[in-house]
Structure formats: structure tokens, C-alpha cells
Write a protein that holds these residues in place. Sequence first.
Motif, PDB file in Angstrom:
ATOM      1  N   VAL A 158       0.831  -1.281  -0.052  1.00 25.21           N
ATOM      2  CA  VAL A 158      -0.099  -0.006   0.074  1.00 25.21           C
ATOM      3  C   VAL A 158       0.888   1.273   0.077  1.00 25.21           C
ATOM      4  O   VAL A 158       0.286   2.286   0.462  1.00 25.21           O
ATOM      5  N   ALA A 159       2.173   1.205  -0.459  1.00 22.15           N
ATOM      6  CA  ALA A 159       2.909   2.359  -0.669  1.00 22.15           C
ATOM      7  C   ALA A 159       3.212   3.132  -1.662  1.00 22.15           C
ATOM      8  O   ALA A 159       4.035   4.034  -2.015  1.00 22.15           O
ATOM      9  N   GLY A 160       1.994   2.667  -2.932  1.00 21.33           N
ATOM     10  CA  GLY A 160       2.331   3.413  -4.206  1.00 21.33           C
ATOM     11  C   GLY A 160       1.894   4.903  -3.998  1.00 21.33           C
ATOM     12  O   GLY A 160       1.285   5.487  -3.154  1.00 21.33           O
ATOM     13  N   LEU A 161       2.111   5.518  -5.086  1.00 24.50           N
ATOM     14  CA  LEU A 161       1.645   6.966  -5.162  1.00 24.50           C
ATOM     15  C   LEU A 161       0.417   7.268  -5.680  1.00 24.50           C
ATOM     16  O   LEU A 161      -0.174   8.603  -5.272  1.00 24.50           O
ATOM     17  N   GLY A 162      -0.354   6.338  -6.391  1.00 23.53           N
ATOM     18  CA  GLY A 162      -1.711   6.632  -6.679  1.00 23.53           C
ATOM     19  C   GLY A 162      -1.835   7.898  -7.671  1.00 23.53           C
ATOM     20  O   GLY A 162      -2.618   8.402  -7.520  1.00 23.53           O
ATOM     21  N   THR A 163      -1.181   7.778  -8.686  1.00 20.51           N
ATOM     22  CA  THR A 163      -0.986   9.066  -9.226  1.00 20.51           C
ATOM     23  C   THR A 163      -2.250   9.147 -10.095  1.00 20.51           C
ATOM     24  O   THR A 163      -2.705  10.295 -10.364  1.00 20.51           O
ATOM     25  N   ARG A 164      -2.910   8.068 -10.281  1.00 20.90           N
ATOM     26  CA  ARG A 164      -4.064   8.160 -11.525  1.00 20.90           C
ATOM     27  C   ARG A 164      -5.359   8.767 -10.637  1.00 20.90           C
ATOM     28  O   ARG A 164      -6.274   9.246 -11.137  1.00 20.90           O
ATOM     29  N   PHE A 165      -5.095   9.029  -9.212  1.00 13.89           N
ATOM     30  CA  PHE A 165      -6.314   9.585  -8.736  1.00 13.89           C
ATOM     31  C   PHE A 165      -5.989  10.796  -7.759  1.00 13.89           C
ATOM     32  O   PHE A 165      -6.613  11.414  -7.343  1.00 13.89           O
ATOM     33  N   PRO A 212      -4.557   8.166   0.998  1.00 13.00           N
ATOM     34  CA  PRO A 212      -3.985   7.335   0.476  1.00 13.00           C
ATOM     35  C   PRO A 212      -5.101   6.651  -0.502  1.00 13.00           C
ATOM     36  O   PRO A 212      -6.167   6.485  -0.052  1.00 13.00           O
ATOM     37  N   LYS A 213      -4.619   6.026  -1.619  1.00 13.00           N
ATOM     38  CA  LYS A 213      -5.758   5.475  -2.544  1.00 13.00           C
ATOM     39  C   LYS A 213      -6.026   4.294  -1.947  1.00 13.00           C
ATOM     40  O   LYS A 213      -7.530   4.096  -2.133  1.00 13.00           O
ATOM     41  N   GLU A 214      -5.627   3.673  -0.906  1.00 15.26           N
ATOM     42  CA  GLU A 214      -6.096   2.626  -0.349  1.00 15.26           C
ATOM     43  C   GLU A 214      -7.359   2.993   0.530  1.00 15.26           C
ATOM     44  O   GLU A 214      -8.010   1.972   0.917  1.00 15.26           O
ATOM     45  N   SER A 241       4.231   8.744   4.574  1.00 14.31           N
ATOM     46  CA  SER A 241       3.191   9.760   4.405  1.00 14.31           C
ATOM     47  C   SER A 241       1.817   9.251   4.377  1.00 14.31           C
ATOM     48  O   SER A 241       0.823  10.000   4.222  1.00 14.31           O
ATOM     49  N   LYS A 242       1.658   7.810   4.438  1.00 15.34           N
ATOM     50  CA  LYS A 242       0.251   7.248   4.503  1.00 15.34           C
ATOM     51  C   LYS A 242      -0.117   6.513   5.733  1.00 15.34           C
ATOM     52  O   LYS A 242      -0.788   5.508   5.576  1.00 15.34           O
ATOM     53  N   SER A 243       0.404   7.325   6.772  1.00 21.05           N
ATOM     54  CA  SER A 243       0.060   6.813   8.192  1.00 21.05           C
ATOM     55  C   SER A 243      -1.472   6.711   8.484  1.00 21.05           C
ATOM     56  O   SER A 243      -1.993   5.911   9.229  1.00 21.05           O
ATOM     57  N   PRO A 279       8.903   4.306  -3.419  1.00 24.05           N
ATOM     58  CA  PRO A 279       7.935   3.451  -4.534  1.00 24.05           C
ATOM     59  C   PRO A 279       8.791   2.911  -5.656  1.00 24.05           C
ATOM     60  O   PRO A 279       8.750   3.303  -6.572  1.00 24.05           O
ATOM     61  N   LEU A 280       9.471   1.893  -5.378  1.00 25.31           N
ATOM     62  CA  LEU A 280      10.255   1.396  -6.220  1.00 25.31           C
ATOM     63  C   LEU A 280       9.815   0.106  -7.090  1.00 25.31           C
ATOM     64  O   LEU A 280      10.498  -0.766  -7.788  1.00 25.31           O
ATOM     65  N   GLY A 281       8.544   0.124  -7.075  1.00 29.72           N
ATOM     66  CA  GLY A 281       7.836  -1.099  -7.665  1.00 29.72           C
ATOM     67  C   GLY A 281       7.218  -2.266  -6.803  1.00 29.72           C
ATOM     68  O   GLY A 281       7.361  -2.286  -5.394  1.00 29.72           O
ATOM     69  N   PRO A 331      -5.141  -3.980  -2.712  1.00 29.82           N
ATOM     70  CA  PRO A 331      -6.435  -3.325  -2.541  1.00 29.82           C
ATOM     71  C   PRO A 331      -7.029  -2.673  -3.464  1.00 29.82           C
ATOM     72  O   PRO A 331      -8.264  -2.535  -3.415  1.00 29.82           O
ATOM     73  N   ASP A 332      -6.389  -2.093  -4.516  1.00 30.30           N
ATOM     74  CA  ASP A 332      -7.260  -1.499  -5.505  1.00 30.30           C
ATOM     75  C   ASP A 332      -7.788  -2.418  -6.395  1.00 30.30           C
ATOM     76  O   ASP A 332      -8.612  -1.815  -7.329  1.00 30.30           O
ATOM     77  N   ASP A 333      -7.775  -3.606  -6.462  1.00 25.75           N
ATOM     78  CA  ASP A 333      -8.317  -4.593  -7.203  1.00 25.75           C
ATOM     79  C   ASP A 333      -9.431  -5.180  -6.073  1.00 25.75           C
ATOM     80  O   ASP A 333      -9.275  -5.869  -5.356  1.00 25.75           O
TER      81      ASP A 333
END
Length: 297
Positions: free
Chosen positions: A13-20, A28-30, A62-64, A112-114, A136-138
Motif C-alpha cells: 500500500v506504498a504506491g503514489l496513486g498518481t491516477r487519482f 492514500p488511494k487504499e 506519508s500514508k499513516s 515506491p520502487l515497484g 487493495p485497489d483490485d
Amino acid sequence: MTQTPVRTAIFPVAGLGTRFLPATKATPKELLPVLDTPLIQYAIDEAREAGIERMVFVSHPSKSAIERHVMDDVHLRNTLKERGKVELASDLKDAALRAPEDDVVFTMQHEPLGLGHAVLCAKDHVLPGAVAVILPDDLILGRGCIGELIEAYQSMDCGHLVATMPVAAEETDKYGILSVTDRTGNVLRANGMVEKPAAADAPSRDAVVGRYVLDASIFETLTTQAPGAGNEIQLTDAINTGAESVGLGGLRFSGQRFDCGNKAGMLQAVLHIAAQDPEYKDVLDAFVLQGQAPIAA
Ligand code: UTP
């Protein structure tokens, strides 16, 4: 081959969520809600239903807010109770995880290295044996997908098992696509997967979605793996390595999947959930019949 039980679920759940963006600038996107329930809650409920013992969340400092949502908040529950909202307090208690009853770990992926790198960050926190990975985004409704995958895994002789669904030819370039070597009902065998191929190059129409059961050797593979597409450590590359050494299978799961990593998929999910609830019937009917939202009096 006797499979060991799958005891750990990893939630990257550490991604940037740029599409949102801009929604995900501070949220956080999640934690984006499908009506009123954050995506991460659906993922947790699915893991619980599957009998997972330990949940490892790979998050970012940053997603606490994710941890604040996931863990029990006694203070909030007490305030709700004091204000007579006893049922709401009880619902929150049921949904939350709490120590020491629940075995929960939060670990950080500082950059977020992948997705592969995020899974690797969980390495020192997993219980022995194969691990489940839930994105979780699926959002998958209906039969719990990770439970279905774990059940199938027990009787299969592959090290890695991925959830798959059939897609149209024009959609293969949005997914990882399995290179299928054998099919028996809903169970597939594969010798690898190809990331986002054009229709003409796609080895099948069996797309991989965000539920995996992975042999513990995935961590060793990821440790030594060079960055791949986008200069990220790709989980797909590690699964492909494992396809040769431990075997790769796919399971056409029975639930209904919504790609809540993008806005159209999230909107579909919200409409789907709203349509199940009579409370929103008038709003949806008015929207469909008049082609617009009702105007407030
Ligand atoms: P996505 O690629 O869909 O998420 O990863 P993203 O990168 O956050 O979103 P976009 O593409 O920029 O909009 C699927 C899951 O993997 C996690 C994400 O948080 C999401 O839950 N992830 C992804 C990580 O934890 N770390 C990463 O480096 C990449």
C-alpha cells in the motif's frame, strides 16, 4: 507435492496513486471509499475470511492514515457510545484489527520502487511457507478471491498461483497476460506471463489481477533481481523466474472484479454497491431516467 498452509497476507500500500491525483495527495488511494467503505477494508475482510493469520502492510510514512484506519480506535468508539451511536461503535470494532488478538505488522517502503520491491519489504515479517499478496485497489466482490486461490493452491503442484480473468483482445495491453500451457476447468498452467502485450502479441486472453499466492522463494528471487520496466523491481519478472523453478498456475476466480486503481473502475464499483441498497434507488433511478441528478428542492 504437499503445500504448506498459507498463513501470511501481504498488502502493498506504498504506491503514489498518481491516477487519482489530486484525491490521493493527502488521502492514500487504499483509503478511497467505495461509497462508505475504504478499499483496504474490503481487502482485510477478504484475508480474514480466508483464515490468514498474519497481515503485513507495506506502507509509506506519508500514508499513516492507513494504519489509523486499519487499527482499532478505542477513543473514537467510546465517543460514539457516549453519544448513543452504539451500533456504529460496534461495527467499527468488528471491522478493525487490534493487538494482541490480531497479528498485524506495518513495515515501510520508503521509496515506491515497484510492486516487487514492496513485496520484498515484507520479507522479514512473514510466517514460514507460501504467502498471499492482495492489491487493495483490485476490488473483488462475491466469493473471497484470496480464499478461493488458497484453497486451489493446496491441491496444485505449482509454487506460484495467480488470479486470472478472461479479457477482450483489445484489453490485453492493460494487464499481465499468462502464457498458458494447459487448462482444466478454471485451473490453468503457464510457463510465464507477459506484461501489457498488444492483442497480436498476447499469448492468451487470461489476464492476471491483484491476488497471488507465492512460493517463499519469491523473496530470494526479488533480492537479486535487477530493475525492470520503469526502472522498478517488477513482481511480474520474479513470478516469471519462478515459473521455471517452482511452476506457475492461474485460477479463473469466481468473484466480480473492479479496477479501483482508476476512476472509471471506481465509479463502476460505487454504482454497483449503491445499486444493491434500496436507500439509493431513487437517486439512481432519477439519474438514469432523467439523465441527470435530481435537483435538490
Ligand atoms: P499500482 O501501480 O496500481 O499503484 O500498484 P500506484 O503506483 O500507487 O498507482 P498509480 O499507477 O500511480 O495510479 C498496485 C498496489 O501496489 C502498491 C500500491 O500502493 C497499490 O496498492 N505499490 C505499488 C506499492 O506498495 N509500492 C510500489 O512501489 C508500487
